[in-house]
Design a protein around this motif. Structure first.
Motif, mmCIF file in Angstrom:
data_model
loop_
_atom_site.group_PDB
_atom_site.id
_atom_site.type_symbol
_atom_site.label_atom_id
_atom_site.label_comp_id
_atom_site.label_asym_id
_atom_site.label_seq_id
_atom_site.Cartn_x
_atom_site.Cartn_y
_atom_site.Cartn_z
ATOM 1 N N GLN A 3 1.790 -1.010 -2.424
ATOM 2 C CA GLN A 3 1.807 -1.348 -3.843
ATOM 3 C C GLN A 3 1.311 -0.177 -4.669
ATOM 4 O O GLN A 3 0.374 0.530 -4.267
ATOM 5 C CB GLN A 3 0.909 -2.557 -4.117
ATOM 6 N N LEU A 4 1.951 0.004 -5.806
ATOM 7 C CA LEU A 4 1.535 0.988 -6.788
ATOM 8 C C LEU A 4 1.192 0.222 -8.055
ATOM 9 O O LEU A 4 2.042 -0.501 -8.580
ATOM 10 C CB LEU A 4 2.650 1.988 -7.052
ATOM 11 N N TYR A 37 5.928 9.600 -13.387
ATOM 12 C CA TYR A 37 7.275 9.569 -13.916
ATOM 13 C C TYR A 37 7.243 8.738 -15.206
ATOM 14 O O TYR A 37 6.345 7.926 -15.397
ATOM 15 C CB TYR A 37 8.226 8.892 -12.930
ATOM 16 N N ARG A 38 8.246 8.912 -16.050
ATOM 17 C CA ARG A 38 8.339 8.066 -17.234
ATOM 18 C C ARG A 38 9.793 7.758 -17.529
ATOM 19 O O ARG A 38 10.691 8.525 -17.181
ATOM 20 C CB ARG A 38 7.670 8.728 -18.437
ATOM 21 N N CYS A 96 3.858 5.762 -11.409
ATOM 22 C CA CYS A 96 3.508 6.752 -10.400
ATOM 23 C C CYS A 96 4.324 6.450 -9.145
ATOM 24 O O CYS A 96 4.803 5.330 -8.935
ATOM 25 C CB CYS A 96 2.023 6.746 -10.079
ATOM 26 N N ASN A 97 4.496 7.453 -8.319
ATOM 27 C CA ASN A 97 5.193 7.294 -7.054
ATOM 28 C C ASN A 97 4.982 8.552 -6.228
ATOM 29 O O ASN A 97 4.463 9.565 -6.725
ATOM 30 C CB ASN A 97 6.687 7.046 -7.253
ATOM 31 N N LYS A 98 5.396 8.461 -5.000
ATOM 32 C CA LYS A 98 5.324 9.639 -4.143
ATOM 33 C C LYS A 98 6.317 10.681 -4.622
ATOM 34 O O LYS A 98 7.275 10.379 -5.338
ATOM 35 C CB LYS A 98 5.646 9.266 -2.703
ATOM 36 N N THR A 101 10.245 11.051 -0.699
ATOM 37 C CA THR A 101 10.696 9.701 -0.372
ATOM 38 C C THR A 101 9.943 8.694 -1.236
ATOM 39 O O THR A 101 8.748 8.486 -1.080
ATOM 40 C CB THR A 101 10.442 9.388 1.108
ATOM 41 N N LEU A 102 10.679 8.081 -2.165
ATOM 42 C CA LEU A 102 10.035 7.177 -3.121
ATOM 43 C C LEU A 102 9.686 5.846 -2.473
ATOM 44 O O LEU A 102 10.378 5.362 -1.583
ATOM 45 C CB LEU A 102 10.967 6.945 -4.307
#
Length: 115
Positions: A3-4, A37-38, A96-98, A101-102
């Motif tokens: 989870q993010l 990210y946005r 946010c994310n990695k 590999t998302l």
């Protein structure tokens, strides 16, 4: 399941600041490059800032360079985005994310910059 969870958004006036936080339930968080990210209405999601796994290397989109600062606390599995001198064009949902590999996207946090 990873989870993010993003938080810290809000409504601010141009020139003001916000600090976003993202907590990741990711066992390999400390080994993962992370990014903010946005996505603005009608536009594609874009990467605005990234940070290496150890926090020593950062990169920024030209549109935010000098105004935004990404950081991380691996002990807390958290990545931050300090946003200063906000502009109306920064209005978007921030995620946010990695890097690479998302993961599954979180709910994001809304940032609205308006007078």
């Amino acid at each position: 399941q990873v989870q993010l969870v993003e938080s810290g958004g809000g409504l601010v006036q141009p020139g003001e600041s916000l600090r976003l936080s993202c907590e990741a339930s990711l066992s390999i968080f400390s080994m993962s490059g992370m990014g903010w990210y946005r996505q603005a209405p009608g536009r594609q999601r874009e990467l605005v800032a990234s940070i290496s796994s150890g926090g020593h290397n950062t990169n920024y989109a030209d549109s935010v360079k000098g105004r935004f600062t990404i950081s991380r606390d691996n002990a807390k599995n958290t990545v931050y985005l300090q946003m200063n001198s906000l502009k109306p064009e920064d209005t978007a949902v921030y995620y946010c994310n990695k890097i690479g590999t998302l993961l599954r996207w979180g709910q994001g946090t809304q940032v609205t910059v308006s007078s």
